[in-house]
Design an enzyme around this catalytic site. Structure first.
Site, PDB file in Angstrom:
ATOM      1  N   LYS A 130       0.993  -1.397  -0.013  1.00 11.16           N
ATOM      2  CA  LYS A 130      -0.093  -0.021  -0.038  1.00 11.16           C
ATOM      3  C   LYS A 130       0.888   1.089   0.070  1.00 11.16           C
ATOM      4  O   LYS A 130       2.121   1.321   0.515  1.00 11.16           O
ATOM      5  CB  LYS A 130      -1.038  -0.088   1.232  1.00 11.16           C
ATOM      6  CG  LYS A 130      -2.033   0.850   1.008  1.00 11.16           C
ATOM      7  CD  LYS A 130      -3.134   0.137   0.371  1.00 11.16           C
ATOM      8  CE  LYS A 130      -4.263   1.027   0.240  1.00 11.16           C
ATOM      9  NZ  LYS A 130      -5.416   0.068  -0.244  1.00 11.16           N
ATOM     10  N   ASN A 245     -16.174   6.117  -4.849  1.00 11.97           N
ATOM     11  CA  ASN A 245     -16.180   4.910  -6.353  1.00 11.97           C
ATOM     12  C   ASN A 245     -16.951   3.658  -5.831  1.00 11.97           C
ATOM     13  O   ASN A 245     -17.873   2.999  -6.222  1.00 11.97           O
ATOM     14  CB  ASN A 245     -14.792   4.771  -6.540  1.00 11.97           C
ATOM     15  CG  ASN A 245     -14.829   3.568  -7.442  1.00 11.97           C
ATOM     16  OD1 ASN A 245     -14.790   2.347  -6.899  1.00 11.97           O
ATOM     17  ND2 ASN A 245     -14.412   3.785  -8.801  1.00 11.97           N
ATOM     18  N   SER A 374      -8.144  -5.640 -10.878  1.00 16.01           N
ATOM     19  CA  SER A 374      -6.912  -5.042 -11.429  1.00 16.01           C
ATOM     20  C   SER A 374      -5.754  -6.133 -11.989  1.00 16.01           C
ATOM     21  O   SER A 374      -5.151  -5.588 -12.880  1.00 16.01           O
ATOM     22  CB  SER A 374      -6.092  -4.478 -10.240  1.00 16.01           C
ATOM     23  OG  SER A 374      -6.617  -3.219  -9.724  1.00 16.01           O
TER      24      SER A 374
HETATM   25  N1  GLU Z   1      -7.232   0.215  -3.366  1.00 13.90           N
HETATM   26  C1  GLU Z   1      -7.901  -1.032  -3.625  1.00 13.90           C
HETATM   27  C2  GLU Z   1      -7.905  -2.102  -2.480  1.00 13.90           C
HETATM   28  O1  GLU Z   1      -7.951  -1.516  -1.187  1.00 13.90           O
HETATM   29  C3  GLU Z   1      -7.397  -1.857  -4.986  1.00 13.90           C
HETATM   30  C4  GLU Z   1      -6.129  -2.313  -4.967  1.00 13.90           C
HETATM   31  C5  GLU Z   1      -5.575  -2.752  -6.321  1.00 13.90           C
HETATM   32  O2  GLU Z   1      -6.461  -2.695  -7.166  1.00 13.90           O
HETATM   33  O3  GLU Z   1      -4.380  -3.132  -6.299  1.00 13.90           O
HETATM   34  O4  GLU Z   1      -8.429  -2.963  -2.374  1.00 13.90           O
END
Ligand code: GLU
Length: 440
Positions: A130, A245, A374
Site C-alpha cells: 500500500k 467509487n 486490477s
Molecule cells: N485500493 C484497492 C483496495 O484496497 C485496490 C487495490 C488494487 O487494485 O491493487 O483493494
C-alpha cells in the site's frame, strides 16, 4: 530530488525513528495493532509454525519519502509519501495509493498487510502493498496534484515495477492519478509499461469494469451472504456509508438486484428516505455538485451515527476505517455488514457483532473485487489483448463467489466468524508459499 530511506522490518519502525511521523502515528494508534490482534485470533485456531507467524507479522519493506512540491503560489511545500510492501510470497506486491490527511506509516502498514490477505483470498498471484501521501487532495489544484503524483512516482521509480510492485487507486486517487503514474514511470525507464499500475483510463490500457469492480464485489458478497443466511433479497433494505467509487457503485448494483437503499452518506451529508433513495439521481447530483451529496433533496438529513444505526437489513460501510465502534456494534439494527471500506470495524467490536448474531463479511473478502479486476487489467496489459465488459464481469463474479465459498467453508470448519475464516483462508495459502520458498 526526493530523499529516500528504505528500512527492513522488524528491526525498525519509522514511527519510532522520526518525530514528525510519531506525531502523525498518534492519530492512528493501533491500526497495525488491529491487524496483529486479528492475526493472533487466526493463529490460535490454525496454529501455523512460529517461523511463519514471525514472517507474516513483519512488513517486508517500508519506504518513506519527502516530496518537495512547488505550489501554485510559488512556495515550496514538502509532503510525506509512503510505500509499504508487506509480502511478496505469492507474487509481485499489489495495492493502492491513498491521498488523505491522516495517512501515516502505521495506517499504510495495516493496509499493506490487508492487501496480502485480500490477494490470497481472491486467489490472484500477488503479494500485498500500500502507498500513500499525507495531503488533503480536495485542497490541492489539479496542477499541484499532478506535480505531487509525479514527484511520488519519481521517488518510487525503483520500488514500482510490472513484475515487482504494482500500485492502483485508493481513497483520494483515481484514473487521473494512475495516468500520471504510468506516464512518469514510462518516461523514467524509457519503456511503455502499462502494467506498472492498474485502474488506468481505458485509453491508456485500463480494463473495462475496473471502476465499478469494488462495488460489484460488494454486491456479489452481499448476495452470497444473503443466500447462506437465508435472507430474502426481494424485501431487503440497506444503508451505505460513503458515496465515492465503492459506495456509489455498490448502491447502484445492490439497487439493481432489488435491495432497497434507504440511506446514503458522504463526508458532507447523510440522507435517509424510507421509500428508498433514487440512486441515479444521487449519483447525478454528486457529479454536478463537486462530488458531494450536500444539499441532495432526495430524503431527510441524518448524521453518520444515525446511518450506522438505521433500521435496515444490510449495512455497507464504504468510507473510512474505525467507524463501527463498540457503541455502534451494540446498537446496530442491521443483520448483515458488508465491509466495502478497509478496516471499518474496530477489533473490539468484532466480538460484539458475533455475539449478537450479526454476520460480517470482512473487508479482505468483501472489497476484493477491485484488486481482482486490477489483476485482469494487468493480465490484459501483458497480453496486449483486451476483454469485453461482459467477460470481465463474468470472470469477476465467478472469482468473488469462489472466494466467498472458500472463506465460508473455513469459518464453518474452524467454528469461527467470517473475519477469522478469511484470515485462515489467506494464512493457509501463505504458509505453504513461505515454506516452499524456504529461508536462508
Ligand atoms: N485500493 C484497492 C483496495 O484496497 C485496490 C487495490 C488494487 O487494485 O491493487 O483493494
Amino acid at each position: 530530488m526526493a530523499n529516500k530511506k528504505e528500512v527492513g522490518t522488524p528491526a525498525s519502525d519509522f514511527s519510532k525513528d522520526a518525530p514528525e511521523l510519531k506525531q502523525a502515528a498518534n492519530l492512528h494508534q493501533g491500526m497495525f495493532d488491529a491487524v496483529l490482534s486479528r492475526l493472533d485470533m487466526a493463529f490460535s485456531k490454525l496454529n501455523p509454525s512460529f517461523n511463519f507467524q514471525q514472517v507474516i507479522k513483519s512488513p517486508q519493506k517500508q519506504v518513506v519519502v519527502s516530496l518537495p512540491v512547488m505550489m501554485d503560489d510559488g512556495k515550496l511545500q514538502v509532503f510525506q509519501g509512503y510505500r509499504v510492501i508487506h509480502s511478496t510470497a505469492l507474487g509481485p506486491s499489489k495495492g493502492g495509493i491513498r491521498y488523505a490527511m491522516d495517512v501515516d506509516i502505521d495506517e499504510v502498514k495495516a493496509l499493506a498487510a490487508w492487501m496480502t490477505f485480500k490477494c490470497a483470498i481472491a486467489n490472484i498471484p500477488y503479494g500485498g502493498a500500500k502507498g500513500g501521501i499525507t495531503c488533503d487532495p480536495r485542497k490541492l489544484s489539479v496542477g499541484e496534484l499532478e506535480r505531487l503524483t509525479r514527484a511520488y512516482t519519481t521517488a518510487m521509480a525503483d520500488v514500482f515495477g510490472v513484475d515487482k510492485d504494482i500500485p492502483a487507486p485508493d481513497m483520494g486517487t483515481g484514473k487521473r492519478e494512475m495516468a500520471w503514474i504510468v506516464d512518469t514511470y514510462s518516461k523514467i525507464h524509457r519503456v511503455d509499461a502499462p502494467g506498472v499500475v492498474t485502474g488506468k483510463p481505458l485509453t491508456l490500457g485500463g480494463s473495462k469494469g475496473r471502476e465499478a469492480a469494488t462495488g460489484r464485489g460488494v454486491m456479489i458478497s452481499c448476495l452470497e451472504a444473503m443466500k447462506k443466511t437465508g435472507m430474502d433479497r426481494k424485501n431487503a433494505t440497506c444503508a451505505i456509508q460513503g458515496f465515492g467509487n465503492v459506495g456509489s457503485n455498490a448502491a447502484k448494483l445492490l439497487n439493481s438486484k432489488g435491495i432497497k437503499v434507504l440511506a446514503i452518506s458522504d463526508h458532507t451529508a447523510g440522507i435517509f428516505n424510507p421509500k428508498g433513495i433514487d440512486i441515479d439521481a444521487a449519483i447525478n447530483y454528486a457529479k454536478e455538485n463537486g462530488g458531494m451529496l450536500k444539499g441532495f433533496p432526495g430524503g431527510e438529513n441524518i448524521t453518520n451515527e444515525e446511518l450506522l444505526l438505521a433500521d435496515v437489513d444490510v449495512m455497507v460501510p464504504a468510507a473510512v476505517q474505525n467507524v463501527i465502534t463498540e457503541h455502534i456494534a451494540k446498537n446496530m439494527k442491521a443483520k448483515l455488514v458488508i465491509e466495502g471500506a478497509n478496516g471499518p470495524t474496530l477489533s473490539e467490536a468484532d466480538a460484539i457483532l458475533f455475539e449478537r448474531g450479526i454476520t460480517v463479511v470482512p473487508d479482505i473478502l468483501a472489497n476484493g473485487g477491485g484488486v481482482t479486476v486490477s489483476y485482469f487489467e494487468w493480465v490484459q496489459n501483458k497480453y496486449g489483448h483486451y476483454w469485453t465488459e461482459d467477460e470481465v464481469n463474468t470472470k469477476h463474479d465467478a472469482s468473488m463467489s469462489a472466494a466467498f465459498e472458500n472463506v465460508w467453508f473455513n469459518a464453518k470448519q474452524y467454528k469461527t466468524n467470517l473475519r477469522t475464516g478469511a484470515y485462515i483462508t489467506a494464512l493457509k495459502k501463505l504458509e505453504k508459499a513461505v515454506a516452499y520458498r524456504g529461508n536462508y
